[in-house]
Design an enzyme around this catalytic site. Structure first.
Site, short mmCIF file in Angstrom:
data_model
loop_
_atom_site.label_atom_id
_atom_site.label_comp_id
_atom_site.label_asym_id
_atom_site.label_seq_id
_atom_site.Cartn_x
_atom_site.Cartn_y
_atom_site.Cartn_z
N HIS A 1 16.92 13.71 -1.04
CA HIS A 1 15.71 12.89 -1.13
C HIS A 1 14.51 13.63 -0.52
O HIS A 1 14.68 14.65 0.15
CB HIS A 1 15.89 11.55 -0.42
CG HIS A 1 16.71 10.56 -1.19
ND1 HIS A 1 18.09 10.60 -1.20
CD2 HIS A 1 16.35 9.52 -1.99
CE1 HIS A 1 18.54 9.61 -1.96
NE2 HIS A 1 17.51 8.95 -2.46
N HIS A 2 13.35 13.04 -0.69
CA HIS A 2 12.10 13.58 -0.15
C HIS A 2 12.13 13.64 1.38
O HIS A 2 12.94 12.97 2.03
CB HIS A 2 10.92 12.73 -0.61
CG HIS A 2 11.09 11.26 -0.31
ND1 HIS A 2 10.76 10.71 0.91
CD2 HIS A 2 11.60 10.25 -1.06
CE1 HIS A 2 11.02 9.43 0.89
NE2 HIS A 2 11.55 9.11 -0.30
N ALA B 1 0.81 -1.22 0.00
CA ALA B 1 0.00 0.00 0.00
C ALA B 1 0.85 1.27 0.00
O ALA B 1 0.31 2.37 -0.18
CB ALA B 1 -0.93 0.01 1.21
N ARG C 1 4.03 3.93 -1.26
CA ARG C 1 4.33 4.51 -2.58
C ARG C 1 5.12 3.56 -3.45
O ARG C 1 4.80 3.35 -4.63
CB ARG C 1 5.09 5.83 -2.40
CG ARG C 1 4.24 6.96 -1.85
CD ARG C 1 5.08 8.18 -1.52
NE ARG C 1 6.06 7.86 -0.48
CZ ARG C 1 7.03 8.69 -0.10
NH1 ARG C 1 7.16 9.85 -0.69
NH2 ARG C 1 7.86 8.35 0.85
N THR D 1 15.61 -2.23 0.43
CA THR D 1 15.68 -1.54 1.72
C THR D 1 17.10 -1.06 1.97
O THR D 1 18.06 -1.72 1.58
CB THR D 1 15.25 -2.50 2.84
OG1 THR D 1 13.97 -3.06 2.51
CG2 THR D 1 15.18 -1.81 4.19
N THR D 2 17.24 0.06 2.66
CA THR D 2 18.56 0.57 3.03
C THR D 2 18.60 0.85 4.53
O THR D 2 17.58 0.78 5.21
CB THR D 2 18.91 1.85 2.25
OG1 THR D 2 17.91 2.86 2.51
CG2 THR D 2 18.96 1.58 0.76
N LYS E 1 12.11 10.37 3.87
CA LYS E 1 13.18 9.37 3.96
C LYS E 1 13.79 9.40 5.36
O LYS E 1 14.10 10.48 5.89
CB LYS E 1 14.25 9.61 2.89
CG LYS E 1 15.28 8.49 2.81
CD LYS E 1 16.12 8.61 1.56
CE LYS E 1 17.17 7.51 1.47
NZ LYS E 1 16.59 6.16 1.45
N THR F 1 22.07 4.71 -1.73
CA THR F 1 22.76 4.97 -2.99
C THR F 1 24.04 5.76 -2.77
O THR F 1 25.08 5.49 -3.38
CB THR F 1 21.83 5.74 -3.95
OG1 THR F 1 20.65 4.98 -4.14
CG2 THR F 1 22.51 5.99 -5.29
#
Length: 271
Positions: free
Chosen positions: A158-159, A12, A14, A101-102, A162, A169
């Site tokens: 990032h957004h 569910a 994003r 996943t990070t 996060k 990355t």
């Protein structure tokens, strides 16, 4: 060719919704099950409808054992604790487990490596083709441009949602730079600068983290020398690039022996 039956974790969210869409569009892949945590308001909804891709007939559930029965693989962009748990389940069942996943701890990394003895695990800080090409370029640039002549800084944004920093990355790029210099990133990275820090220490690899808005993911590796500067960048405008890479990784891993693989293995870019 038989279809690869995939289970999406966090269906569910994003990224989960994007994965559902990409699986529906990909030849050879089929959504087998969609999982969410207990108590999620999405439970009972059709995964395809929730993803905006039309009715699919796969209901979002929290029943892990039923979801994994008959599945070929799991795609997982969740949180470290959940990912390590599912790696263990993939090991017991001999499944493919794609991990986007990070933010893993050293202990969690060890758990995933242990699970890969019987599972086929594809794990990467970034699943996109472009980023993995960038990783190779950074390694080559760091090898060619010595630490005495060029400093390396890694900038990422990032957004605002996060939760881990630096991004997976950015760390992937840092590892590539360290490999190019034949050093350990853990011994040479600088994550924070504040106050009177003194001059930059030669040979270090710096990280700068920005958060805000809806940025999917921007990464720039700066190699700064005297009188010149090289910038290698990747800008992600759509999280579908990560979903496509993850699904490609799952299809590739289905035919591999148990082991821990990266996206560079999937794309044929590994040394």
């Amino acid at each position: 060719m038989s279809e690869t039956k995939l289970v999406v974790l966090g269906a569910a969210g994003r990224m989960g919704r994007t994965l559902v869409q990409i699986i529906m569009e990909t030849d050879g892949a089929r959504l087998h099950a969609a999982l969410e945590h207990s108590g999620s308001p999405a439970l009972g909804n059709d995964a395809g409808t929730l993803a905006g891709a039309g009715h699919l007939g796969v209901t979002i559930s929290d029943d892990v054992n039923t979801a994994l029965d008959g599945a070929d693989g799991i795609i997982d962009f969740t949180v470290p604790a959940a990912s390590t748990g599912f790696a263990a389940l993939a090991a017991k069942r001999g499944l493919v487990h794609v991990i986007g996943t990070t933010g893993f701890s050293a202990a969690e990394e060890a758990e995933i490596a242990a699970a890969a003895k019987t599972a086929r695990i594809v794990k990467s800080g970034n699943m996109s083709l472009g980023v993995n090409l960038l990783v190779g370029l950074v390694e080559k640039a760091a090898r060619a441009l010595g630490p005495d002549a060029f400093d390396i800084e890694i900038l990422e944004m990032h957004h605002k949602h996060k939760v881990d920093a630096p991004s997976g990355t950015a760390l992937l790029l840092g590892e590539a730079a360290a490999k190019g210099r034949n050093v350990k990133l853990a011994d040479n990275s600088v994550r924070v600068r504040d106050g009177h820090t003194g001059p930059r220490e030669a040979g270090t690899i710096g990280f700068a983290t920005l958060r805000g808005g809806s940025v999917v993911g921007d990464h720039t590796v700066i190699l700064a020398g005297e009188g010149e500067r090289i910038q290698l960048s990747h800008l992600a405008a759509d999280r579908a690039i990560f979903a496509r890479g993850a699904v490609r990784g799952a299809l590739w891993a289905k035919d591999q022996a148990p082991g821990l693989y990266s996206m560079r293995d999937v794309l044929g870019l590994a040394d």
